[in-house]
Design an enzyme around this catalytic site. Structure first.
Site, mmCIF file in Angstrom:
data_model
loop_
_atom_site.group_PDB
_atom_site.id
_atom_site.type_symbol
_atom_site.label_atom_id
_atom_site.label_comp_id
_atom_site.label_asym_id
_atom_site.label_seq_id
_atom_site.Cartn_x
_atom_site.Cartn_y
_atom_site.Cartn_z
ATOM 1 N N THR A 140 -8.721 8.370 7.861
ATOM 2 C CA THR A 140 -8.026 7.139 7.451
ATOM 3 C C THR A 140 -8.103 6.024 8.501
ATOM 4 O O THR A 140 -7.476 4.987 8.334
ATOM 5 C CB THR A 140 -6.546 7.435 7.127
ATOM 6 O OG1 THR A 140 -5.965 8.066 8.264
ATOM 7 C CG2 THR A 140 -6.401 8.301 5.896
ATOM 8 N N GLY B 228 -9.125 2.861 9.892
ATOM 9 C CA GLY B 228 -9.791 1.683 9.314
ATOM 10 C C GLY B 228 -9.627 1.511 7.813
ATOM 11 O O GLY B 228 -10.255 0.643 7.217
ATOM 12 N N THR B 229 -8.748 2.310 7.205
ATOM 13 C CA THR B 229 -8.596 2.170 5.742
ATOM 14 C C THR B 229 -7.999 0.805 5.368
ATOM 15 O O THR B 229 -8.438 0.180 4.406
ATOM 16 C CB THR B 229 -7.694 3.281 5.150
ATOM 17 O OG1 THR B 229 -6.553 3.406 5.986
ATOM 18 C CG2 THR B 229 -8.416 4.600 5.049
ATOM 19 N N GLY B 230 -7.013 0.354 6.141
ATOM 20 C CA GLY B 230 -6.373 -0.936 5.831
ATOM 21 C C GLY B 230 -7.361 -2.084 5.993
ATOM 22 O O GLY B 230 -7.414 -3.011 5.169
ATOM 23 N N CYS B 231 -8.162 -2.013 7.063
ATOM 24 C CA CYS B 231 -9.173 -3.055 7.315
ATOM 25 C C CYS B 231 -10.178 -3.066 6.171
ATOM 26 O O CYS B 231 -10.498 -4.126 5.617
ATOM 27 C CB CYS B 231 -9.923 -2.763 8.612
ATOM 28 S SG CYS B 231 -8.858 -2.614 10.040
ATOM 29 N N LYS C 15 0.840 -1.196 0.000
ATOM 30 C CA LYS C 15 0.000 0.000 0.000
ATOM 31 C C LYS C 15 0.880 1.253 0.000
ATOM 32 O O LYS C 15 1.878 1.317 0.723
ATOM 33 C CB LYS C 15 -0.920 -0.011 1.228
ATOM 34 C CG LYS C 15 -1.955 -1.140 1.140
ATOM 35 C CD LYS C 15 -2.878 -1.167 2.324
ATOM 36 C CE LYS C 15 -2.210 -1.650 3.575
ATOM 37 N NZ LYS C 15 -3.141 -1.973 4.656
HETATM 38 N N1 PLP Z 1 -7.894 -4.009 13.695
HETATM 39 C C1 PLP Z 1 -8.363 -3.394 14.799
HETATM 40 C C2 PLP Z 1 -9.216 -4.151 15.764
HETATM 41 C C3 PLP Z 1 -8.058 -2.086 15.013
HETATM 42 O O1 PLP Z 1 -8.544 -1.508 16.099
HETATM 43 C C4 PLP Z 1 -7.238 -1.382 14.080
HETATM 44 C C5 PLP Z 1 -6.912 0.013 14.293
HETATM 45 O O2 PLP Z 1 -7.264 0.649 15.233
HETATM 46 C C6 PLP Z 1 -6.763 -2.037 12.957
HETATM 47 C C7 PLP Z 1 -7.121 -3.343 12.808
HETATM 48 C C8 PLP Z 1 -5.916 -1.383 11.922
HETATM 49 O O3 PLP Z 1 -6.562 -0.287 11.405
HETATM 50 P P1 PLP Z 1 -6.203 0.387 10.007
HETATM 51 O O4 PLP Z 1 -7.147 -0.151 9.007
HETATM 52 O O5 PLP Z 1 -6.470 1.838 10.272
HETATM 53 O O6 PLP Z 1 -4.796 0.077 9.672
#
Ligand code: PLP
Length: 267
Positions: free
Chosen positions: A211, A213-216, A177
């Protein structure tokens, strides 16, 4: 009898503020018209400003959730996110070595946007050597890639040098990414390495306050698109566009890093 609807499963941590983790994944599945199921690996108490506490679940309850969902629902692709520690990571790897018919989209979650450590340091080798080889695609950001490779990656690394370094990671498809590279540029370039082929996807960089939760959301959108029979490249391109629009239409819910808007199409 009617055929079973396709479901998508997320195996991840819960974010009490609803912006990342399980909650972001289920919102993404719904926005993309895929039925969403969840296996919770850890519970975090957090908001847009900080992660206050993270508590991992026992393998017994994680395994029971996996068995319950996968023995009944029609799942093709699974998104894996926060795994908290080495023992959960190892157990998940053992589980999917035995149950290897799913396309696993693995987001190697290590830190939250507020910099809280969501995976214990000593779990990184287990993630790299045991779980990553079970995945169809991994989606590291710069920091996660550096942790997996155990070295710093320069912003201006050439594509061929990056490709060479990625050979140390045993996964057929890797999406590096671009958000954390060249942070002051107006364009973000995500790089999808499919074996030795490289596909670059450019998007406009939007407000960094949306941003969380963007990766999730990106990894769950890819998993949903794969479930809907897209090939990998179009699954990734559509997912990037979904997250990009989500950031552009981000919702201010708190005083820190706010989440993307998963429901932007309906507004
Ligand atoms: N998973 C959980 C449960 C989280 O709380 C977070 C961030 O707070 C993430 C994954 C990773 O989040 P992001 O998509 O912002 O990288």
């Amino acid at each position: 009898m009617k055929n079973k609807h396709i479901s998508c499963l997320t195996v991840a941590g819960s974010d009490s503020s609803g912006g990342a983790g399980i909650q972001a994944d289920l919102k993404t599945f719904m926005a993309l018209n895929v039925y969403g199921a969840s296996v919770i690996t850890a519970i975090t108490a957090q908001n847009t400003k900080e992660v206050a506490v993270a508590k991992s679940c026992s393998w017994k309850i994680i395994q029971a959730q996996l068995n319950a969902v996968l023995s009944d629902l029609n799942v093709k692709s699974i998104k894996i996110g926060m795994l908290a520690n080495a023992s959960i990571t190892q157990n998940i790897a053992n589980y999917f070595q035995k149950n290897n018919k799913y396309k696993i989209i693995l987001d190697p979650v290590i830190y939250s946007k507020s910099n809280f450590c969501l995976l214990k340091r000593n779990a990184i080798q287990t993630l790299k050597n045991k779980l990553i080889p079970c995945a169809f695609l991994i989606t590291p950001n710069k920091k996660e890639l550096e942790a997996l490779l155990e070295e710093k990656i320069a912003d201006n690394i050439t594509d061929s040098d990056l490709n060479e370094k990625l050979k140390k990671i045993k996964c057929p498809n890797i999406l590096v990414k671009g958000g954390h590279f060249h942070k002051n540029k107006t364009i973000v370039i995500d790089k999808l390495f499919i074996k030795n082929q490289l596909i670059k996807i450019s998007s406009k960089r939007h407000n960094q306050n949306y941003t969380h939760g963007t990766g999730c959301s990106l990894s769950s959108a890819i998993s949903a698109n794969i479930s809907l029979n897209n090939d990998l490249t179009s699954a990734v391109k559509k997912a990037i566009s979904f997250v990009n629009q989500g950031i552009l239409n981000g919702i201010k819910i708190g005083d820190g890093i706010n989440p993307i808007n998963h429901n932007y199409k309906n507004q």
